[in-house]
Design a protein around this motif. Sequence first.
Motif, PDB file in Angstrom:
ATOM      1  N   TYR A  30      -1.277  11.185  -7.604  1.00 29.78           N
ATOM      2  CA  TYR A  30      -1.011   9.987  -8.057  1.00 29.78           C
ATOM      3  C   TYR A  30      -0.905   8.911  -6.780  1.00 29.78           C
ATOM      4  CZ  TYR A  30       0.031   5.283 -10.048  1.00 29.78           C
ATOM      5  OH  TYR A  30      -0.128   3.810 -10.228  1.00 29.78           O
ATOM      6  N   ARG A  55      -0.004   2.567 -16.832  1.00 26.28           N
ATOM      7  CA  ARG A  55       0.393   3.684 -16.389  1.00 26.28           C
ATOM      8  C   ARG A  55       1.666   4.068 -17.195  1.00 26.28           C
ATOM      9  NH1 ARG A  55       2.987   5.206 -10.503  1.00 26.28           N
ATOM     10  NH2 ARG A  55       3.731   7.416 -10.989  1.00 26.28           N
ATOM     11  N   GLY A  59       1.863   6.787 -20.521  1.00 27.98           N
ATOM     12  CA  GLY A  59       3.235   7.860 -20.625  1.00 27.98           C
ATOM     13  C   GLY A  59       3.544   7.687 -21.970  1.00 27.98           C
ATOM     14  N   LEU A 104       4.759   9.278 -15.752  1.00 26.79           N
ATOM     15  CA  LEU A 104       4.117   8.111 -15.754  1.00 26.79           C
ATOM     16  C   LEU A 104       4.563   6.789 -16.402  1.00 26.79           C
ATOM     17  CD1 LEU A 104       0.862  10.009 -17.534  1.00 26.79           C
ATOM     18  CD2 LEU A 104       1.036   8.557 -15.142  1.00 26.79           C
ATOM     19  N   GLY A 108       5.957   3.900 -13.715  1.00 25.95           N
ATOM     20  CA  GLY A 108       5.430   2.966 -14.018  1.00 25.95           C
ATOM     21  C   GLY A 108       6.084   1.657 -14.356  1.00 25.95           C
TER      22      GLY A 108
END
Length: 199
Positions: A30, A55, A59, A104, A108
Amino acid sequence: MNTKIMGVKIAPASLYAVAIVIQFVVLVMYNRFIVPFMQRYTSSRYYSSTSHLVRAGVGFVFAMLGTGVAALVERKRRMAEDPKDLSFLWSLPQFICVGLMEILSFVGLMEFFSNQLPVRLKPLSSSMVFCIVGTAIWLDGALVVIIGRVTRHGGKDNGWLDGMGFESTRLDLFYAFLTALEFLSFLIFVFCGRRYLLR
């Protein structure tokens, strides 16, 4: 379940190491590839707000997938004539999903709060995520107690989560319920995220 691989007995808890490896690989990919691509080919507003919400949303999707896989694996284990014939590697996909979900959604949300909070509140951005996690853990404990009580019949210890052995519990139904609850939470997240971005 069968915990042997090529005759070597493996501790089932070691599957969580797969989640950690997945997190490491995804985080490196990422930061090395996706972030530079998004900074180059998207607007600064998209990168500073929308990309972090997307993101986190992805997740949450992996959280749903992980719980759904857990429900299916538990169902397969319950239907097997001898659960010890099933390899514990059937649980591997859910650990992969958990690893993807953590890297994620948590990161995020941390990046989202860090970018969107006012300057004076930026030091609190990481603590806000941990407050969310702490609240979720508390609600999880309350949910287990509520489901245990609601699913009992006639005051007996026959609820979904009663009993010391896997044979006496209904973890498949519990995981299926959690999947449905996560889907509802995801819809609420999407609704709130869209309203925030369109304000």
